[in-house]
Design a protein around this motif. Structure first.
Motif, mmCIF file in Angstrom:
data_model
loop_
_atom_site.group_PDB
_atom_site.id
_atom_site.type_symbol
_atom_site.label_atom_id
_atom_site.label_comp_id
_atom_site.label_asym_id
_atom_site.label_seq_id
_atom_site.Cartn_x
_atom_site.Cartn_y
_atom_site.Cartn_z
ATOM 1 N N LEU A 185 0.801 -1.221 0.000
ATOM 2 C CA LEU A 185 0.000 0.000 0.000
ATOM 3 C C LEU A 185 0.840 1.279 0.000
ATOM 4 C CD1 LEU A 185 -2.899 1.009 -0.006
ATOM 5 C CD2 LEU A 185 -2.866 0.973 2.486
ATOM 6 N N PRO A 186 1.960 1.371 0.750
ATOM 7 C CA PRO A 186 2.757 2.606 0.696
ATOM 8 C C PRO A 186 3.251 2.950 -0.714
ATOM 9 C CG PRO A 186 3.368 1.310 2.606
ATOM 10 C CD PRO A 186 2.456 0.462 1.795
ATOM 11 N N ALA A 189 0.346 4.540 -2.388
ATOM 12 C CA ALA A 189 0.079 5.854 -1.797
ATOM 13 C C ALA A 189 1.070 6.892 -2.311
ATOM 14 C CB ALA A 189 0.136 5.761 -0.276
ATOM 15 N N SER A 193 -0.043 10.255 -4.425
ATOM 16 C CA SER A 193 0.216 11.590 -3.867
ATOM 17 C C SER A 193 0.732 12.578 -4.917
ATOM 18 C CB SER A 193 1.229 11.479 -2.722
ATOM 19 O OG SER A 193 2.484 11.012 -3.212
ATOM 20 N N THR A 203 -10.116 4.205 0.106
ATOM 21 C CA THR A 203 -8.651 4.245 0.016
ATOM 22 C C THR A 203 -8.065 5.113 1.111
ATOM 23 O OG1 THR A 203 -8.840 3.984 -2.384
ATOM 24 C CG2 THR A 203 -6.730 4.710 -1.531
ATOM 25 N N GLN A 204 -8.692 6.245 1.390
ATOM 26 C CA GLN A 204 -8.203 7.117 2.466
ATOM 27 C C GLN A 204 -8.237 6.387 3.807
ATOM 28 O OE1 GLN A 204 -10.228 10.882 2.531
ATOM 29 N NE2 GLN A 204 -9.931 11.254 0.329
ATOM 30 N N ILE A 207 -5.380 3.812 3.907
ATOM 31 C CA ILE A 207 -4.089 4.492 4.075
ATOM 32 C C ILE A 207 -3.930 4.982 5.512
ATOM 33 C CG2 ILE A 207 -2.754 6.516 3.381
ATOM 34 C CD1 ILE A 207 -3.825 6.158 0.564
ATOM 35 N N ALA A 210 -3.074 2.039 7.614
ATOM 36 C CA ALA A 210 -1.678 1.646 7.432
ATOM 37 C C ALA A 210 -0.740 2.588 8.175
ATOM 38 C CB ALA A 210 -1.333 1.615 5.949
ATOM 39 N N MET A 385 -6.762 -0.313 -3.121
ATOM 40 C CA MET A 385 -5.528 0.101 -3.772
ATOM 41 C C MET A 385 -5.754 0.487 -5.231
ATOM 42 S SD MET A 385 -2.551 -2.396 -2.213
ATOM 43 C CE MET A 385 -3.377 -3.907 -2.693
#
Length: 400
Positions: A185-186, A189, A193, A203-204, A207, A210, A385
């Protein structure tokens, strides 16, 4: 009485031949005197370590079954134990069997010799062997004892497997989720961004989860270690074990499995001791000493006390509060008709079959249910994702 220790010795016999063996003795000096009485001059004595895992109930039951087979074939008890000692692969078992043979040759009853080894032969073994000695049916009692122990082992394995499977699946699902949250996931993200487009709420949320897990997830290690330590300390408190068992017995499905397993063990041992001619109160004592759960031991202590006070068996079981109406009715009928041993055998068979069926059904139902739960969790992460990709595509189409 000092605890016996396992020794390996090497020496010279009365005719000058070299010999060696393993022996249980309280200390080195006592072992030397024992060897000298056998006209053996000890040359080297070494203390051996004892593996507690070799004293398992499986090995004890297998030994009793082999001994019963040899007795049925016409061998004496001493000859059977000597033969088993010669072919056993474990040195500490060889020494134990030789010790039993020595005790028997000195005129000590077999049940009394077993009583000196409670870590190997539980009280039920001693009671059954004692009954076999009194009735002259030692081989029959040994066969019944071995059969009961094997049945209990199979039932315990089935129940543990049914309860262990969900934990394994959920643990694997948790590991997959953590890996996706912290490694996959990072990356997504970081890509999202760079675009000036609002992310979907799902998704928010993922994140944010996480980020929270990455910042505070390390707390799970000390919390888990503290919980494990607390559980280990509380396991020494009978009051805690009793309360925990009560809670587990009230848990759906798990409670039925655990209650069925315990009732199977209780009624199987009671039927075994009744068929062997052991008094019912003594049979309850044998059951109580074989149970490792303080809650059930407490209940059977109350049952034993009520029966000793003159109450009928069915009423004593009713006062305990953990026996079903079927149990009470069959025991009451057995008392009235003089066929209590038959009714106890029927109850043991009923609880064994129902518990095995419940374990099989639980495993069959849990497998698809857990797969669905795992799929929903992982699927939610995958959707979270990839969902922004579709929004970015819509945004780019609008800009065009």
């Amino acid at each position: 009485m000092p605890a016996k220790q396992l020794w390996h010795w090497q020496g010279i016999g009365s005719e000058g031949e070299a010999c060696e063996g393993a022996q249980w003795a309280e200390n080195r000096e006592l072992l030397s005197s024992m060897l000298e009485r056998r006209q053996i001059a000890p040359l080297r004595i070494k203390r051996l370590g004892v593996k507690a895992a070799l004293w398992s109930t499986d090995k004890s039951a297998a030994l009793i079954h082999q001994l019963a087979t040899l007795l049925k074939a016409g061998l004496t008890l001493t000859e059977g134990l000597t033969l088993l000692a010669g072919q056993h692969p474990s040195r500490q078992w060889q020494a134990l069997l030789q010790t039993l043979v020595s005790e028997l040759e000195q005129g000590v009853p077999f049940s009394s010799t077993l009583a000196q080894w409670p870590q190997v032969f539980p009280p039920l073994y001693q009671a059954m062997i004692r009954t076999g000695e009194l009735t002259g049916g030692l081989d029959t009692c040994c066969f019944e004892l071995a059969r009961q122990q094997e049945a209990q082992r199979q039932l315990a394995v089935k129940v543990r497997k049914a309860l262990r499977y969900p934990l394994i699946i959920l643990t694997m699902a948790l590991l997959v989720v953590l890996a996706m949250l912290h490694f996959v996931l990072p990356e997504f993200a970081a890509i999202y961004s760079t675009f000036n487009t609002p992310l979907p709420a799902l998704t928010q949320g993922i994140i944010a989860l996480a980020a929270f897990s990455g910042r505070w997830g390390w707390l799970l290690l000390p919390i888990g270690a503290t919980a494990a330590l607390a559980n280990r300390l509380l396991r020494r408190k009978p009051a805690w074990l009793i309360q925990r068992q009560r809670l587990l017995l009230r848990t759906p499905l798990v409670g039925r499995l655990m209650r069925g397993q315990k009732l199977t063990q209780i009624f199987t041992v009671l039927a075994l001791t009744q068929n062997a001619g052991v008094a019912f109160v003594q049979g309850v004592e044998s059951v109580r000493e074989t149970l490792d759960c303080p809650y059930w031991s407490q209940l059977l202590t109350q049952v034993q006390r009520d029966i000793s006070a003159g109450q009928p068996v069915w009423l004593a079981l009713k006062n305990a509060g953990e026996f079903s109406p079927l149990c009470l009715q069959l025991v009451k009928t057995g008392e009235a008709s003089g066929s209590l041993d038959t009714m106890l055998s029927s109850l043991a068979r009923h609880h064994s079959e129902s518990t095995l069926a419940l374990a099989d059904n639980l495993a069959a139902l849990l497998e698809p249910a857990l797969l669905i739960v795992t799929g929903v969790i992982i699927g939610t992460l995958v959707v979270a994702m990839y969902l922004p990709i579709f929004h970015l595509g819509d945004a780019m189409s609008g800009m065009g």
